[in-house]
Design a protein around this motif. Structure first.
Motif, short mmCIF file in Angstrom:
data_model
loop_
_atom_site.label_atom_id
_atom_site.label_comp_id
_atom_site.label_asym_id
_atom_site.label_seq_id
_atom_site.Cartn_x
_atom_site.Cartn_y
_atom_site.Cartn_z
N PHE A 195 13.16 40.75 -18.29
CA PHE A 195 12.55 39.99 -19.44
C PHE A 195 13.73 39.47 -20.40
O PHE A 195 13.86 38.55 -20.91
N VAL A 196 14.39 40.82 -20.77
CA VAL A 196 15.60 40.57 -21.95
C VAL A 196 16.52 39.67 -21.25
O VAL A 196 17.22 38.84 -22.11
N MET A 197 16.96 39.81 -19.79
CA MET A 197 17.94 38.88 -19.24
C MET A 197 17.35 37.64 -19.42
O MET A 197 18.40 36.62 -19.61
N ASN A 198 16.18 37.12 -19.14
CA ASN A 198 15.85 35.63 -19.12
C ASN A 198 15.82 35.33 -20.58
O ASN A 198 16.24 34.17 -20.94
N LYS A 199 15.12 35.97 -21.41
CA LYS A 199 15.17 35.41 -22.92
C LYS A 199 16.29 35.41 -23.48
O LYS A 199 16.78 34.72 -24.49
N THR A 200 17.40 36.26 -23.28
CA THR A 200 18.85 36.07 -23.79
C THR A 200 19.59 34.93 -23.19
O THR A 200 20.61 34.62 -23.75
N GLY A 201 19.12 34.27 -22.28
CA GLY A 201 19.83 33.04 -21.51
C GLY A 201 20.86 33.64 -20.39
O GLY A 201 21.56 32.75 -19.98
N LEU A 202 20.95 34.65 -19.97
CA LEU A 202 21.83 35.17 -19.21
C LEU A 202 21.47 34.65 -17.64
O LEU A 202 22.26 34.25 -16.98
N MET A 203 20.06 34.62 -17.47
CA MET A 203 19.61 34.43 -16.18
C MET A 203 19.29 32.86 -15.97
O MET A 203 19.02 32.36 -14.76
N HIS A 204 19.23 31.82 -16.95
CA HIS A 204 18.64 30.74 -16.87
C HIS A 204 19.58 29.61 -17.85
O HIS A 204 20.01 29.92 -18.73
N THR A 205 19.56 28.40 -17.21
CA THR A 205 20.19 27.35 -18.08
C THR A 205 19.06 26.48 -18.23
O THR A 205 18.08 26.21 -17.29
N LYS A 206 18.93 26.22 -19.58
CA LYS A 206 17.77 25.12 -19.92
C LYS A 206 18.33 24.08 -21.12
O LYS A 206 19.20 24.34 -21.56
#
Length: 224
Positions: A195-206
């Motif tokens: 969850f933290v990796m997703n929310k911090t932008g580490l795992m996704h480009t948007k």
């Protein structure tokens, strides 16, 4: 058909659950809806009805909403006829990302695009992804994937097994978490880290585009 329209002024999209400025009267189209169509979407679009390879083996979800079978590079919508387009985890799969961006921004007045980040793509090593996608200063940058070293997949395979061990129905084998309190604690920790990796932008480009913020993109083919 029962309406899927929200009474709120914002809805969420993608694995990051990003909030988007979508009002109840807006026509929302989920392009590349696949196995996880957005609950708010009024119309679903997908190219492959039976080929599940690019859906990590999961079947296309058909739930009663209008489903259009179309390629993202040839959308059957008039210019600006879509109020908001959701394009979640599709852009990294398409052969012509520039054509995709041009077509989505033609058909939709505004929209949201989400992909795995370059780091996520390297760590999870999805071999059916064609591009690594980054958002640099408001520009979607597509870089063709090169073949990784032979050592790297061995590391990424272990990362995948840990990262997805708390998720049901993963595409590839994962570590089996123990039962009881130990398993619950491990599942909580792994889910929290994800969850933290997703929310911090580490795992996704948007990126979000609108009339005041047009969609911009660049494509670099380093393999040429």
């Amino acid at each position: 058909m029962k309406s899927r329209r929200s009474t709120e002024d914002t809805v969420t999209a993608g694995w990051t659950r990003t909030k988007m400025p979508v009002t109840p009267e807006m026509l929302v189209v989920d392009i590349g809806s696949g196995a996880h169509p957005n609950p708010r979407a009024d119309v679903l679009v997908d190219r492959d009805l039976t080929d599940n390879r690019h859906r990590a083996g999961h079947s296309l979800v058909v739930d009663g909403r209008p489903l259009v079978c179309a390629d993202v590079n040839a959308l059957p919508f008039r210019d600006g006829s879509v109020d908001f387009a959701i394009v979640s985890h599709l852009a990294e799969h398409v052969e012509n990302p520039a054509g995709m961006c041009q077509e989505v921004s033609r058909a939709a007045v505004a929209g949201y695009i989400e992909t795995p980040s370059p780091l996520c793509d390297k760590l999870l090593h999805e071999d059916y992804h064609i591009w690594r996608v980054d958002n640099r200063h408001g520009v979607l940058e597509f870089e063709a994937k090169n073949e990784d070293s032979r050592v790297w997949p061995a590391f990424t395979d272990r990362f995948y097994k840990i990262y997805n061990s708390a998720r049901p129905q993963s595409e590839r084998p994962t570590f089996n978490l123990p039962g009881g309190s130990v398993g619950r604690v491990l599942r909580f920790v792994i889910t929290g880290v994800g969850f933290v990796m997703n929310k911090t932008g580490l795992m996704h480009t948007k990126i979000m585009f609108s009339p005041n913020r047009p969609l911009r993109w660049e494509v670099s083919d380093r393999t040429a």
